[in-house]
Design a protein around this motif. Structure first.
Motif, PDB file in Angstrom:
ATOM      1  N   MET A   1       0.850  -1.188   0.000  1.00 52.65           N
ATOM      2  CA  MET A   1       0.000   0.000   0.000  1.00 52.65           C
ATOM      3  C   MET A   1       0.889   1.242   0.000  1.00 52.65           C
ATOM      4  SD  MET A   1      -2.928   1.133   2.747  1.00 52.65           S
ATOM      5  CE  MET A   1      -1.869   1.038   4.165  1.00 52.65           C
ATOM      6  N   GLN A   2       0.677   2.116  -0.944  1.00 53.23           N
ATOM      7  CA  GLN A   2       1.434   3.360  -1.030  1.00 53.23           C
ATOM      8  C   GLN A   2       0.745   4.438  -0.189  1.00 53.23           C
ATOM      9  OE1 GLN A   2       4.368   4.058  -2.630  1.00 53.23           O
ATOM     10  NE2 GLN A   2       4.490   1.868  -2.927  1.00 53.23           N
ATOM     11  N   PRO A   3       1.499   5.196   0.598  1.00 55.89           N
ATOM     12  CA  PRO A   3       0.890   6.284   1.381  1.00 55.89           C
ATOM     13  C   PRO A   3       0.359   7.376   0.462  1.00 55.89           C
ATOM     14  CG  PRO A   3       3.276   6.263   1.638  1.00 55.89           C
ATOM     15  CD  PRO A   3       2.922   5.068   0.818  1.00 55.89           C
ATOM     16  N   THR A   4      -0.876   7.818   0.745  1.00 56.75           N
ATOM     17  CA  THR A   4      -1.519   8.814  -0.110  1.00 56.75           C
ATOM     18  C   THR A   4      -1.674  10.176   0.551  1.00 56.75           C
ATOM     19  OG1 THR A   4      -3.689   8.051   0.629  1.00 56.75           O
ATOM     20  CG2 THR A   4      -2.809   7.083  -1.413  1.00 56.75           C
ATOM     21  N   GLY A   5      -1.671  10.224   1.873  1.00 55.96           N
ATOM     22  CA  GLY A   5      -1.845  11.497   2.571  1.00 55.96           C
ATOM     23  C   GLY A   5      -1.779  11.293   4.066  1.00 55.96           C
ATOM     24  N   ILE A   6      -1.701  12.390   4.781  1.00 58.76           N
ATOM     25  CA  ILE A   6      -1.639  12.356   6.241  1.00 58.76           C
ATOM     26  C   ILE A   6      -2.889  13.045   6.770  1.00 58.76           C
ATOM     27  CG2 ILE A   6      -0.338  13.100   8.269  1.00 58.76           C
ATOM     28  CD1 ILE A   6       2.123  13.091   6.222  1.00 58.76           C
ATOM     29  N   VAL A   7      -3.607  12.340   7.641  1.00 58.82           N
ATOM     30  CA  VAL A   7      -4.863  12.837   8.189  1.00 58.82           C
ATOM     31  C   VAL A   7      -4.692  13.040   9.680  1.00 58.82           C
ATOM     32  CG1 VAL A   7      -7.310  12.334   8.531  1.00 58.82           C
ATOM     33  CG2 VAL A   7      -6.154  11.559   6.446  1.00 58.82           C
ATOM     34  N   ARG A   8      -5.095  14.214  10.157  1.00 59.82           N
ATOM     35  CA  ARG A   8      -5.042  14.482  11.598  1.00 59.82           C
ATOM     36  C   ARG A   8      -6.188  15.395  11.972  1.00 59.82           C
ATOM     37  NH1 ARG A   8      -0.409  18.943  12.277  1.00 59.82           N
ATOM     38  NH2 ARG A   8      -0.416  19.728  10.155  1.00 59.82           N
ATOM     39  N   ASP A   9      -6.760  15.131  13.136  1.00 62.77           N
ATOM     40  CA  ASP A   9      -7.857  15.941  13.653  1.00 62.77           C
ATOM     41  C   ASP A   9      -7.361  16.927  14.708  1.00 62.77           C
ATOM     42  OD1 ASP A   9      -9.643  14.472  12.102  1.00 62.77           O
ATOM     43  OD2 ASP A   9      -9.922  12.981  13.670  1.00 62.77           O
ATOM     44  N   GLU A  10      -6.137  16.739  15.177  1.00 59.55           N
ATOM     45  CA  GLU A  10      -5.596  17.548  16.268  1.00 59.55           C
ATOM     46  C   GLU A  10      -4.442  18.406  15.757  1.00 59.55           C
ATOM     47  OE1 GLU A  10      -5.434  14.917  20.006  1.00 59.55           O
ATOM     48  OE2 GLU A  10      -5.508  13.527  18.303  1.00 59.55           O
ATOM     49  N   ARG A  11      -4.276  19.558  16.371  1.00 56.84           N
ATOM     50  CA  ARG A  11      -3.206  20.474  15.978  1.00 56.84           C
ATOM     51  C   ARG A  11      -2.448  20.941  17.223  1.00 56.84           C
ATOM     52  NH1 ARG A  11      -2.987  20.468  10.323  1.00 56.84           N
ATOM     53  NH2 ARG A  11      -5.101  20.215   9.622  1.00 56.84           N
ATOM     54  N   ASP A  12      -1.166  20.838  17.171  1.00 55.20           N
ATOM     55  CA  ASP A  12      -0.248  21.459  18.119  1.00 55.20           C
ATOM     56  C   ASP A  12       1.146  21.332  17.505  1.00 55.20           C
ATOM     57  OD1 ASP A  12       1.087  19.068  18.908  1.00 55.20           O
ATOM     58  OD2 ASP A  12      -0.002  18.884  20.772  1.00 55.20           O
ATOM     59  N   PRO A  13       2.156  21.984  18.056  1.00 54.08           N
ATOM     60  CA  PRO A  13       3.487  21.934  17.430  1.00 54.08           C
ATOM     61  C   PRO A  13       4.052  20.523  17.262  1.00 54.08           C
ATOM     62  CG  PRO A  13       3.390  23.723  19.014  1.00 54.08           C
ATOM     63  CD  PRO A  13       2.124  22.936  19.178  1.00 54.08           C
ATOM     64  N   THR A  14       3.757  19.639  18.201  1.00 52.04           N
ATOM     65  CA  THR A  14       4.288  18.276  18.101  1.00 52.04           C
ATOM     66  C   THR A  14       3.585  17.498  16.986  1.00 52.04           C
ATOM     67  OG1 THR A  14       4.788  18.356  20.458  1.00 52.04           O
ATOM     68  CG2 THR A  14       4.882  16.204  19.415  1.00 52.04           C
ATOM     69  N   PHE A  15       2.269  17.677  16.843  1.00 52.39           N
ATOM     70  CA  PHE A  15       1.559  17.059  15.716  1.00 52.39           C
ATOM     71  C   PHE A  15       2.071  17.609  14.396  1.00 52.39           C
ATOM     72  CE2 PHE A  15      -1.821  15.824  18.730  1.00 52.39           C
ATOM     73  CZ  PHE A  15      -1.980  14.509  18.333  1.00 52.39           C
ATOM     74  N   ASP A  16       2.325  18.926  14.358  1.00 49.14           N
ATOM     75  CA  ASP A  16       2.862  19.532  13.138  1.00 49.14           C
ATOM     76  C   ASP A  16       4.197  18.895  12.771  1.00 49.14           C
ATOM     77  OD1 ASP A  16       0.663  21.209  13.184  1.00 49.14           O
ATOM     78  OD2 ASP A  16       1.774  22.939  13.953  1.00 49.14           O
ATOM     79  N   LEU A  17       5.043  18.678  13.783  1.00 52.46           N
ATOM     80  CA  LEU A  17       6.345  18.057  13.546  1.00 52.46           C
ATOM     81  C   LEU A  17       6.190  16.615  13.062  1.00 52.46           C
ATOM     82  CD1 LEU A  17       9.410  18.353  13.717  1.00 52.46           C
ATOM     83  CD2 LEU A  17       9.257  17.690  16.122  1.00 52.46           C
ATOM     84  N   ALA A  18       5.295  15.846  13.696  1.00 51.80           N
ATOM     85  CA  ALA A  18       5.074  14.455  13.291  1.00 51.80           C
ATOM     86  C   ALA A  18       4.563  14.381  11.854  1.00 51.80           C
ATOM     87  CB  ALA A  18       4.092  13.775  14.244  1.00 51.80           C
ATOM     88  N   ALA A  19       3.609  15.255  11.504  1.00 52.14           N
ATOM     89  CA  ALA A  19       3.062  15.256  10.151  1.00 52.14           C
ATOM     90  C   ALA A  19       4.125  15.653   9.130  1.00 52.14           C
ATOM     91  CB  ALA A  19       1.863  16.202  10.068  1.00 52.14           C
ATOM     92  N   ALA A  20       4.939  16.659   9.460  1.00 51.21           N
ATOM     93  CA  ALA A  20       6.000  17.096   8.551  1.00 51.21           C
ATOM     94  C   ALA A  20       7.049  15.997   8.364  1.00 51.21           C
ATOM     95  CB  ALA A  20       6.654  18.374   9.063  1.00 51.21           C
ATOM     96  N   LYS A  21       7.381  15.316   9.460  1.00 52.02           N
ATOM     97  CA  LYS A  21       8.361  14.229   9.400  1.00 52.02           C
ATOM     98  C   LYS A  21       7.846  13.109   8.493  1.00 52.02           C
ATOM     99  CE  LYS A  21      10.901  11.325  12.649  1.00 52.02           C
ATOM    100  NZ  LYS A  21      12.116  12.038  12.976  1.00 52.02           N
ATOM    101  N   LEU A  22       6.576  12.736   8.669  1.00 49.60           N
ATOM    102  CA  LEU A  22       5.987  11.698   7.824  1.00 49.60           C
ATOM    103  C   LEU A  22       5.936  12.129   6.363  1.00 49.60           C
ATOM    104  CD1 LEU A  22       3.085  10.456  10.109  1.00 49.60           C
ATOM    105  CD2 LEU A  22       4.995   9.078   9.270  1.00 49.60           C
TER     106      LEU A  22
END
Length: 134
Positions: A1-22
């Motif tokens: 399965m190829q990754p198509t996007g990152i989905v998140r319902d929560e926002r904070d600097p650590t989530f932003d970092l995790a999403a950017a890293k992914l």
């Protein structure tokens, strides 16, 4: 399965970092842009039990402590996704790092099932080896 996007319902600097890293890591591994998206086949869903989407999955988050995480391949609304879930955003960040390692080592995010609970209360890094000694 190829990754198509990152989905998140929560926002904070650590989530932003995790999403950017992914996004950066998965884009590098696949050669295709992976950015914020919707729940589709191949989506990476990140979050904590504060998110109704994550809470509804019934993952075993209670026993993980503040830095543990769960990685699972699950169906959300009939779509094949990979979930990175934790009790706190720091756990999501650690889970994102592990997910990238799995993708790099196996070349696949199909049938992912990892539960990680650190034995220590806080993860610590030893930066001593990175100090230039003269």
């Amino acid at each position: 399965m190829q990754p198509t996007g990152i989905v998140r319902d929560e926002r904070d600097p650590t989530f932003d970092l995790a999403a950017a890293k992914l996004a950066r890591g998965l884009s590098g591994l696949t050669g295709r842009a992976v950015a914020d998206g919707n729940v589709t086949d191949g989506a990476i869903v990140i979050g904590t039990a504060k998110s109704a989407r994550i809470a509804g999955l019934g993952l075993p988050l209670q026993s993980l402590g503040r830095e543990g995480f769960v990685l699972r391949s699950v169906a959300i609304k009939g779509k094949r996704t990979t979930v990175v879930a934790a009790n706190r955003s720091i756990g999501v960040l650690y889970g994102a790092s592990r997910l990238l390692r799995i993708a790099q080592m196996t070349g696949s995010l199909t049938d992912v099932s990892v539960t990680d609970r650190p034995k220590l209360g806080l993860r610590l890094l030893n930066h001593w080896d990175t100090v230039e000694r003269r």
